[in-house]
Design a protein around this motif. Structure first.
Motif, PDB file in Angstrom:
ATOM      1  N   ILE A 172     -13.765  -2.493   3.745  1.00  0.00           N
ATOM      2  CA  ILE A 172     -12.761  -2.822   4.179  1.00  0.00           C
ATOM      3  C   ILE A 172     -10.890  -3.404   3.600  1.00  0.00           C
ATOM      4  O   ILE A 172     -10.468  -2.996   3.152  1.00  0.00           O
ATOM      5  N   TYR A 173     -12.066  -4.289   2.994  1.00  0.00           N
ATOM      6  CA  TYR A 173     -10.157  -4.721   2.581  1.00  0.00           C
ATOM      7  C   TYR A 173     -10.068  -4.515   0.760  1.00  0.00           C
ATOM      8  O   TYR A 173      -8.924  -4.561   0.749  1.00  0.00           O
ATOM      9  N   GLU A 174     -10.715  -3.425   0.411  1.00  0.00           N
ATOM     10  CA  GLU A 174     -10.650  -2.728  -0.806  1.00  0.00           C
ATOM     11  C   GLU A 174      -9.733  -1.872   0.006  1.00  0.00           C
ATOM     12  O   GLU A 174      -8.661  -1.596  -0.942  1.00  0.00           O
ATOM     13  N   GLN A 175      -9.900  -0.930   0.687  1.00  0.00           N
ATOM     14  CA  GLN A 175      -9.075   0.188   1.671  1.00  0.00           C
ATOM     15  C   GLN A 175      -7.528  -0.469   1.510  1.00  0.00           C
ATOM     16  O   GLN A 175      -6.949   0.313   1.226  1.00  0.00           O
ATOM     17  N   ILE A 176      -7.751  -2.121   1.848  1.00  0.00           N
ATOM     18  CA  ILE A 176      -6.492  -2.371   2.907  1.00  0.00           C
ATOM     19  C   ILE A 176      -5.300  -2.781   0.986  1.00  0.00           C
ATOM     20  O   ILE A 176      -4.205  -2.029   1.685  1.00  0.00           O
ATOM     21  N   VAL A 177      -6.821  -3.536   0.025  1.00  0.00           N
ATOM     22  CA  VAL A 177      -5.675  -3.193  -1.044  1.00  0.00           C
ATOM     23  C   VAL A 177      -5.174  -1.918  -1.528  1.00  0.00           C
ATOM     24  O   VAL A 177      -3.673  -1.976  -2.071  1.00  0.00           O
ATOM     25  N   ASP A 178      -6.178  -1.338  -1.911  1.00  0.00           N
ATOM     26  CA  ASP A 178      -5.953  -0.437  -2.239  1.00  0.00           C
ATOM     27  C   ASP A 178      -4.367   1.024  -1.657  1.00  0.00           C
ATOM     28  O   ASP A 178      -3.468   1.213  -2.233  1.00  0.00           O
ATOM     29  N   GLN A 179      -4.256   0.603  -0.142  1.00  0.00           N
ATOM     30  CA  GLN A 179      -3.015   0.766   1.029  1.00  0.00           C
ATOM     31  C   GLN A 179      -1.427   0.066   0.258  1.00  0.00           C
ATOM     32  O   GLN A 179      -0.875   0.731  -0.757  1.00  0.00           O
ATOM     33  N   VAL A 180      -2.002  -0.979   0.202  1.00  0.00           N
ATOM     34  CA  VAL A 180      -0.205  -1.662  -0.076  1.00  0.00           C
ATOM     35  C   VAL A 180      -0.631  -1.374  -1.562  1.00  0.00           C
ATOM     36  O   VAL A 180       0.583  -1.542  -2.155  1.00  0.00           O
ATOM     37  N   GLY A 181      -1.490  -1.559  -2.185  1.00  0.00           N
ATOM     38  CA  GLY A 181      -1.381  -1.267  -4.274  1.00  0.00           C
ATOM     39  C   GLY A 181      -0.478   0.221  -4.238  1.00  0.00           C
ATOM     40  O   GLY A 181       0.960  -0.043  -4.890  1.00  0.00           O
ATOM     41  N   HIS A 182      -0.412   1.287  -3.362  1.00  0.00           N
ATOM     42  CA  HIS A 182       0.424   2.215  -3.297  1.00  0.00           C
ATOM     43  C   HIS A 182       0.897   2.929  -2.798  1.00  0.00           C
ATOM     44  O   HIS A 182       2.556   3.162  -3.219  1.00  0.00           O
ATOM     45  N   LEU A 183       1.658   1.856  -1.541  1.00  0.00           N
ATOM     46  CA  LEU A 183       3.259   1.387  -1.250  1.00  0.00           C
ATOM     47  C   LEU A 183       4.017   0.816  -2.336  1.00  0.00           C
ATOM     48  O   LEU A 183       5.445   0.632  -2.260  1.00  0.00           O
ATOM     49  N   VAL A 184       3.565  -0.332  -3.197  1.00  0.00           N
ATOM     50  CA  VAL A 184       4.154  -0.726  -4.219  1.00  0.00           C
ATOM     51  C   VAL A 184       4.240   0.015  -5.209  1.00  0.00           C
ATOM     52  O   VAL A 184       5.948   0.456  -5.688  1.00  0.00           O
ATOM     53  N   ALA A 185       3.322   0.486  -5.443  1.00  0.00           N
ATOM     54  CA  ALA A 185       3.443   1.678  -6.397  1.00  0.00           C
ATOM     55  C   ALA A 185       4.962   3.099  -5.943  1.00  0.00           C
ATOM     56  O   ALA A 185       5.987   3.922  -6.831  1.00  0.00           O
TER      57      ALA A 185
END
Length: 237
Positions: free
Chosen positions: A11-24
């Motif tokens: 789950i935490y990897e999916q959260i990291v992925d979402q935040v990373g995409h929002l920054v990108a």
């Protein structure tokens, strides 16, 4: 059809992925404050433990800054934030050995040429010491992935290019895992360990002699050979 097995992601990897995409994508910008832990729990519909794991991972990657008593903020733009998307991608992706070797060809072939032009006596000595450890590992039938990593990272340092060194730092953990994995596969053939050592010796001699053209050629030959063996092992044409 090139179908791949479905992988369950934490789950935490999916959260990291979402935040990373929002920054990108620019939806989260440097200086923006993230919602509180409670708000994140509600928005993601996950446990506090998962949010805390994700925050720790994002902080470790340098994407966010946790300010005591103030909150969690997206870090200001600098060289680290340029490299950060690569860091979190590598953190999440666990099956990209061949893609990593493609990236290494782009980075390390040029790095070998720059190192040949710029390496000083101390940096050449560092390369030699890594090569000696590799030789001893070979004699004692050890994989020698640490010495391999030390050798390649020493080449990056010898370029005197700060951005390239930071990129290699970003790749560092993933490279070490990849080196261990690839070496264990390569060592299945009895003649391979000696061949790998000899390839590193050629790279070292070219850098020592400040021959940029040969350093690039020998590095490319080395990485192509490993890549071909991995592709065969993974049954990829």
């Amino acid at each position: 059809m090139n179908l791949k097995p479905i992988k369950t992601r934490k789950i935490y990897e999916q959260i990291v992925d979402q935040v990373g995409h929002l920054v990108a994508e620019g939806q989260l910008k440097p200086g923006d404050r993230l919602p509180s832990e409670r708000e994140l729990v509600e928005r993601f519909q996950v446990s506090r433990a998962s949010i805390r794991e994700a925050i720790s991972a994002l902080e470790m990657m340098g994407l966010i800054e946790v300010r005591s008593g103030e909150g969690t903020y997206i870090r200001q733009v600098n060289i680290e934030s340029v490299i950060t998307p690569l860091a979190w991608m590598l953190f999440i992706e666990t099956d990209s050995d061949l893609e990593l070797y493609e990236a290494r060809k782009i980075l390390e072939v040029q790095a070998a040429g720059l190192a040949a032009e710029r390496a000083d006596d101390d940096e050449i000595k560092d390369l030699y010491e890594a090569l000696e450890i590799m030789r001893m590992d070979l004699e004692n039938h050890r994989l020698g992935e640490d010495a391999d990593h030390q050798f390649h990272y020493s080449i990056a340092r010898a370029t005197h290019n700060k951005i390239l060194i930071r990129l290699m730092n970003t790749l560092s953990d993933t490279m070490q895992k990849s080196l261990k994995s690839s070496r264990s596969r390569l060592y299945e053939r009895g003649d391979t360990p000696k061949k790998l050592y000899d390839e590193h010796c050629k790279i070292y001699e070219a850098i020592k002699n400040h021959d940029a053209e040969k350093a690039q050629k020998f590095m490319l030959d080395h990485l192509l050979g490993v890549e071909r063996h991995l592709a065969k092992y993974l049954n990829i044409d």
